[in-house]
Design a protein around this motif. Structure first.
Motif, PDB file in Angstrom:
ATOM      1  N   LEU A 158      70.628  26.726  34.067  1.00 43.88           N
ATOM      2  CA  LEU A 158      71.607  25.763  34.577  1.00 43.88           C
ATOM      3  C   LEU A 158      71.800  24.611  33.588  1.00 43.88           C
ATOM      4  CD1 LEU A 158      70.499  25.600  38.327  1.00 43.88           C
ATOM      5  CD2 LEU A 158      72.689  26.491  37.466  1.00 43.88           C
ATOM      6  N   GLN A 159      70.696  24.140  33.018  1.00 43.66           N
ATOM      7  CA  GLN A 159      70.773  23.037  32.056  1.00 43.66           C
ATOM      8  C   GLN A 159      71.576  23.458  30.820  1.00 43.66           C
ATOM      9  OE1 GLN A 159      66.970  21.636  30.613  1.00 43.66           O
ATOM     10  NE2 GLN A 159      67.827  19.638  30.116  1.00 43.66           N
ATOM     11  N   TRP A 212      74.429  24.542  44.364  1.00 43.85           N
ATOM     12  CA  TRP A 212      75.373  23.792  43.550  1.00 43.85           C
ATOM     13  C   TRP A 212      76.770  24.353  43.780  1.00 43.85           C
ATOM     14  CZ3 TRP A 212      71.910  27.282  41.609  1.00 43.85           C
ATOM     15  CH2 TRP A 212      72.407  28.376  40.910  1.00 43.85           C
ATOM     16  N   ASN A 247      66.512  26.892  36.346  1.00 50.91           N
ATOM     17  CA  ASN A 247      66.790  25.500  35.961  1.00 50.91           C
ATOM     18  C   ASN A 247      67.145  25.407  34.478  1.00 50.91           C
ATOM     19  OD1 ASN A 247      66.412  24.487  38.521  1.00 50.91           O
ATOM     20  ND2 ASN A 247      64.582  23.305  38.026  1.00 50.91           N
ATOM     21  N   ARG A 260      67.947  26.376  45.965  1.00 46.62           N
ATOM     22  CA  ARG A 260      68.714  25.421  45.166  1.00 46.62           C
ATOM     23  C   ARG A 260      70.192  25.749  45.336  1.00 46.62           C
ATOM     24  NH1 ARG A 260      68.126  22.888  39.138  1.00 46.62           N
ATOM     25  NH2 ARG A 260      70.018  21.657  39.347  1.00 46.62           N
ATOM     26  N   GLY A 272      65.365  19.857  41.756  1.00 45.23           N
ATOM     27  CA  GLY A 272      66.559  20.408  42.373  1.00 45.23           C
ATOM     28  C   GLY A 272      66.279  21.458  43.424  1.00 45.23           C
ATOM     29  N   THR A 288      74.936  21.161  37.248  1.00 40.99           N
ATOM     30  CA  THR A 288      73.992  20.327  37.969  1.00 40.99           C
ATOM     31  C   THR A 288      73.964  20.692  39.432  1.00 40.99           C
ATOM     32  OG1 THR A 288      75.670  18.629  38.296  1.00 40.99           O
ATOM     33  CG2 THR A 288      74.198  18.381  36.412  1.00 40.99           C
ATOM     34  N   SER A 324      75.145  23.337  31.455  1.00 38.82           N
ATOM     35  CA  SER A 324      75.588  22.004  31.914  1.00 38.82           C
ATOM     36  C   SER A 324      76.028  22.028  33.369  1.00 38.82           C
ATOM     37  CB  SER A 324      76.721  21.470  31.034  1.00 38.82           C
ATOM     38  OG  SER A 324      76.277  21.338  29.713  1.00 38.82           O
TER      39      SER A 324
END
Length: 139
Positions: free
Chosen positions: A133-134, A70, A130, A68, A56, A139, A137
């Motif tokens: 972020l995971q 989002w 990361n 990155r 990402g 992305t 949830s």
């Protein structure tokens, strides 16, 4: 080769994926080290290898930073995310540039300011972002 042996053999692609996972986990286990300069920037080949461990993230054309982006649900969610990222960065003592545009578009830029380029610290924090972020949830 028996049917059972076929299912227990790993392919080179599986081994590579497993190694990437182990290497990514090693970034998560590390802490960012204070940097006041005097260390070399990562070379392009090192950056390319590290970048494989932080999906990402994109490297800039000059190899000086990784980013990155989002989109948050809404403005309040974006502000909550930025505050959580600030806490994560402060815990690591490695401070990214955080950008909020169009009320919900978030971009994080990482580089080691003292060397005007990328160091392992940037990839450690990228891996931790990361992971965060995971867990959220996102992305």
């Amino acid at each position: 080769m028996s049917d059972r042996q076929q299912f227990t053999t790993t392919s080179p692609a599986c081994e590579l994926a497993s190694n990437k996972s182990v290497l990514a986990e090693s970034l998560l286990a590390k802490k960012c080290l204070p940097c006041e300069g005097g260390i070399p920037r990562l070379e392009p080949a090192e950056i390319a290898t590290h970048l494989l461990l932080v999906p990402g993230w994109q490297v800039s054309g000059d190899n000086k930073l990784i980013s990155r982006s989002w989109r948050a649900r809404n403005f309040v969610s974006a502000m909550e995310q930025l505050n959580a990222l600030a806490e994560l960065a402060e815990a690591e003592q490695h401070h990214p540039d955080l950008h909020l545009t169009s009320y919900r578009h978030i971009r994080v830029d990482l580089w080691t300011h003292a060397i005007d380029g990328l160091s392992e610290n940037d990839f450690i924090l990228a891996a931790k972002i990361n992971q965060w972020l995971q867990k959220q949830s996102i992305t």
